[in-house]
Design an enzyme around this catalytic site. Structure first.
Site, PDB file in Angstrom:
ATOM      1  N   LYS A   1     -10.908   1.393   0.891  1.00 47.22           N
ATOM      2  CA  LYS A   1      -9.951   0.691   1.765  1.00 47.22           C
ATOM      3  C   LYS A   1      -9.236   1.694   2.662  1.00 47.22           C
ATOM      4  O   LYS A   1      -9.030   1.452   3.850  1.00 47.22           O
ATOM      5  CB  LYS A   1      -8.967  -0.117   0.903  1.00 47.22           C
ATOM      6  CG  LYS A   1      -9.649  -1.321   0.265  1.00 47.22           C
ATOM      7  CD  LYS A   1      -8.878  -1.947  -0.874  1.00 47.22           C
ATOM      8  CE  LYS A   1      -9.751  -3.013  -1.546  1.00 47.22           C
ATOM      9  NZ  LYS A   1      -9.180  -3.562  -2.773  1.00 47.22           N
TER      10      LYS A   1
ATOM     11  N   GLN B   1      -3.948  -3.266  -6.141  1.00 47.71           N
ATOM     12  CA  GLN B   1      -5.309  -3.250  -6.664  1.00 47.71           C
ATOM     13  C   GLN B   1      -5.327  -3.848  -8.080  1.00 47.71           C
ATOM     14  O   GLN B   1      -4.575  -3.422  -8.949  1.00 47.71           O
ATOM     15  CB  GLN B   1      -5.854  -1.812  -6.678  1.00 47.71           C
ATOM     16  CG  GLN B   1      -7.302  -1.700  -7.105  1.00 47.71           C
ATOM     17  CD  GLN B   1      -8.268  -2.431  -6.170  1.00 47.71           C
ATOM     18  OE1 GLN B   1      -8.176  -2.339  -4.945  1.00 47.71           O
ATOM     19  NE2 GLN B   1      -9.200  -3.175  -6.735  1.00 47.71           N
TER      20      GLN B   1
ATOM     21  N   ASP C   1      -4.456  -9.875   0.773  1.00 53.10           N
ATOM     22  CA  ASP C   1      -5.536 -10.330  -0.109  1.00 53.10           C
ATOM     23  C   ASP C   1      -5.663 -11.856  -0.109  1.00 53.10           C
ATOM     24  O   ASP C   1      -6.664 -12.393  -0.583  1.00 53.10           O
ATOM     25  CB  ASP C   1      -5.255  -9.870  -1.551  1.00 53.10           C
ATOM     26  CG  ASP C   1      -6.092  -8.660  -1.947  1.00 53.10           C
ATOM     27  OD1 ASP C   1      -7.145  -8.438  -1.325  1.00 53.10           O
ATOM     28  OD2 ASP C   1      -5.688  -7.948  -2.889  1.00 53.10           O
TER      29      ASP C   1
END
Ligand code: NAP
Length: 284
Positions: free
Chosen positions: A53, A97, A120
């Site tokens: 990322k 994460q 997300d």
């Protein structure tokens, strides 16, 4: 023989497009989009995803802060960190994460992220927006799957789609997105009886199971488009592999994605897009 759809190439062109857009945005709004990523612990899979990322942010040219914390961080400390990022006007996207260590309630953490910084698309507000067809942030992997299908020119409306998997991050949202594009969607899971009789009727088969080489040729309809979301280790070779037995399924399919180089890169490209989307919500 199937046409192999390269998620890697499509992801590269999406990132290049964003990179091209960036100078105008920066000139207009006086700053670049900024993604903050929180990584708790040292899980090798998570470390590698977070690195990927960060690399994508560099490629696109946006600001990225990766905050690494020891597994001993408390839930309260993590929530405070999110609160600070929520209130930081120079942070557009916050990504925690997953998975988090067991002593931290992931739902609480996700719910703490401001929906307009939830890159997300996991916050209940964004999930509700998806199901109510209202504007919101779409989850990256399902968004990437639909982009791959559309980019390949595969018709979705009126087609039989089978999604194997019903998780909140892949199976359910991708089923909803494909339903909204007028597919007839069947969602299969571990309690589905006679799975092969269902999957073999699918014009588009999406495998999001998490089991190496689970989808065999006899489970696939001749000429189907097969989208492999799985990221697994082949127990024999220890190499990265998907949920689809690619070598045997590919000759039967019309289109197929590969692992690696399929949905994984698309997930990251869509994360970059979502960061731009959140940025625009903040600067406009
Ligand atoms: P998950 O939460 O473990 O869900 C797996 C789903 O597969 C569940 O719904 C489960 O059914 C179903 N399943 C398991 N065994 C089955 C069987 N024998 N027959 C039919 N269905 C079965 O996994 P996930 O988070 O959705 O991820 C799925 C895969 O995609 C994993 O390999 C993951 O690493 C990968 N992934 C990739 C990306 C990417 O960017 N490429 C992103 C996210 C995930 P039940 O609900 O009944 O348990």
């Amino acid at each position: 023989m199937a046409q192999v759809i390269s998620g890697k190439d499509l992801a590269a062109s999406i990132k290049a497009g964003l990179r091209e857009e960036l100078p105008q945005l920066e000139a207009k709004y006086g700053r670049k989009p900024h993604l903050a990523v929180i990584l708790v612990g040292e899980d090798p899979g998570s470390v590698s995803y977070v690195k990927g990322k960060g690399k994508a942010c560099e490629e696109v040219g946006i600001n990225n802060t990766t905050i690494r914390k020891d597994v001993s961080i408390t839930e309260a400390e993590l929530l405070e960190m999110i609160d600070n990022l929520n209130n930081d006007p120079l942070v557009d996207g916050i990504l925690v994460q997953l998975p988090l260590p067991k002593h931290i309630d992931s739902d609480k953490v996700i719910n703490a992220i401001r929906p307009d910084k939830d890159v997300d698309g996991f916050h209940p507000m964004n999930v509700a927006s998806l199901y109510l067809k209202q504007p919101g942030i779409l989850p990256c992997t399902p968004k990437g799957i639909v982009r791959v299908i559309e980019h390949a020119g595969i018709e979705i409306a009126g087609k039989n789609v089978c999604v194997i998997g019903r998780s909140n991050i892949v199976g359910m949202p991708v089923s909803k997105l494909l339903l909204d594009k007028n597919a007839t969607v069947t969602i299969a899971h571990s309690r589905t009886k006679d799975l092969a009789s269902i999957t073999s009727q699918a014009d588009i088969l999406v495998a999001a199971v998490g089991r190496p080489l689970f989808v065999k040729a006899e489970m696939v309809k001749e000429g189907a488009a097969v989208i492999d979301v799985g990221v697994n280790r082949n127990p024999e070779t220890n190499k990265l592999c998907g949920d689809v037995d690619f070598i045997n399924v590919e000759p039967k399919a019309s289109y197929i994605t590969k692992v690696p180089g399929g949905i994984g890169p698309m997930t990251i490209a869509c994360l970059m897009e979502n960061t731009f989307e959140c940025f625009l919500k903040h600067v406009k």
